[in-house]
Design a protein around this motif. Structure first.
Motif, PDB file in Angstrom:
ATOM      1  N   ASP A 152      38.999  39.676  39.785  1.00 41.79           N
ATOM      2  CA  ASP A 152      37.550  39.801  39.780  1.00 41.79           C
ATOM      3  C   ASP A 152      36.956  38.406  39.589  1.00 41.79           C
ATOM      4  OD1 ASP A 152      37.638  39.301  36.994  1.00 41.79           O
ATOM      5  OD2 ASP A 152      36.074  40.756  36.590  1.00 41.79           O
ATOM      6  N   THR A 153      35.664  38.305  39.656  1.00 43.13           N
ATOM      7  CA  THR A 153      34.999  37.004  39.663  1.00 43.13           C
ATOM      8  C   THR A 153      35.311  36.168  38.428  1.00 43.13           C
ATOM      9  OG1 THR A 153      33.236  38.043  40.945  1.00 43.13           O
ATOM     10  CG2 THR A 153      32.788  35.850  40.045  1.00 43.13           C
ATOM     11  N   ILE A 172      41.119  37.580  46.459  1.00 38.73           N
ATOM     12  CA  ILE A 172      39.776  37.519  45.900  1.00 38.73           C
ATOM     13  C   ILE A 172      38.857  38.163  46.921  1.00 38.73           C
ATOM     14  CG2 ILE A 172      39.335  35.186  46.778  1.00 38.73           C
ATOM     15  CD1 ILE A 172      37.570  34.822  44.198  1.00 38.73           C
ATOM     16  N   SER A 225      33.173  38.401  45.442  1.00 35.71           N
ATOM     17  CA  SER A 225      33.211  37.432  44.343  1.00 35.71           C
ATOM     18  C   SER A 225      32.693  36.074  44.783  1.00 35.71           C
ATOM     19  CB  SER A 225      34.634  37.280  43.802  1.00 35.71           C
ATOM     20  OG  SER A 225      35.017  38.423  43.092  1.00 35.71           O
ATOM     21  N   GLU A 274      29.015  36.354  44.902  1.00 28.61           N
ATOM     22  CA  GLU A 274      28.454  36.345  43.544  1.00 28.61           C
ATOM     23  C   GLU A 274      28.403  34.925  42.989  1.00 28.61           C
ATOM     24  OE1 GLU A 274      29.140  38.443  39.180  1.00 28.61           O
ATOM     25  OE2 GLU A 274      30.731  38.598  40.682  1.00 28.61           O
ATOM     26  N   ILE A 275      29.461  34.165  43.179  1.00 32.60           N
ATOM     27  CA  ILE A 275      29.498  32.778  42.703  1.00 32.60           C
ATOM     28  C   ILE A 275      28.395  31.964  43.383  1.00 32.60           C
ATOM     29  CG2 ILE A 275      30.858  30.647  42.748  1.00 32.60           C
ATOM     30  CD1 ILE A 275      33.356  32.516  42.347  1.00 32.60           C
ATOM     31  N   ALA A 307      35.180  26.683  44.212  1.00 32.90           N
ATOM     32  CA  ALA A 307      35.657  27.936  44.816  1.00 32.90           C
ATOM     33  C   ALA A 307      36.683  27.655  45.908  1.00 32.90           C
ATOM     34  CB  ALA A 307      34.485  28.746  45.363  1.00 32.90           C
TER      35      ALA A 307
END
Length: 126
Positions: A6-7, A37, A41, A44-45, A61
């Motif tokens: 998850d993130t 991933i 995620s 979201e980042i 990332a």
């Protein structure tokens, strides 16, 4: 074995790996694991970094995906349709999408978020 990070697990694995549980670290280090991933995620980042809520950026990332040898899991219609039947144990829309993906794909999620444990059929590693 496949495993979705998850993130927060992804961010911690990149920036502060000592925060990961032994089980999560073991799963990440297992050579036979297919580590993934969700594109959710990464979204979201990007959203949180753009809003100033996160200092973890694009370069972090990209490097994290490469360093951890992660496969990026696309978000498909079948994942979105699973949201219709998902109980509302978790309010975060990003986490709900990751949960739906994991259930459809039948893949465990590495997360410290205890709310994930409320979803029947979802395997959580932490």
């Amino acid at each position: 074995m496949r495993l979705i990070l998850d993130t927060v697990t992804f961010i911690w694995a990149v920036s502060t790996p000592e925060r990961l549980s032994r089980a999560a670290m073991s799963a990440l280090r297992k050579g036979t694991s297919v580590r993934e991933i969700s594109v959710v995620s990464l979204t979201e980042i990007a959203v949180k970094q753009t809003r100033g809520k996160l200092t973890f950026g694009k370069a972090d990332a990209l490097a994290g995906v490469a360093d951890l040898r992660l496969r990026v899991l696309p978000y498909a219609a079948e994942h979105a349709f699973r949201l219709f039947d998902l109980p509302t144990h978790h309010a975060d829309p990003f986490d709900r999408q990751i949960i739906a993906q994991a259930l459809v794909e039948n893949v465990p999620v590495a997360t410290p978020d205890e709310a994930f444990n409320l979803y029947e059929g979802l395997k959580v590693i932490w």
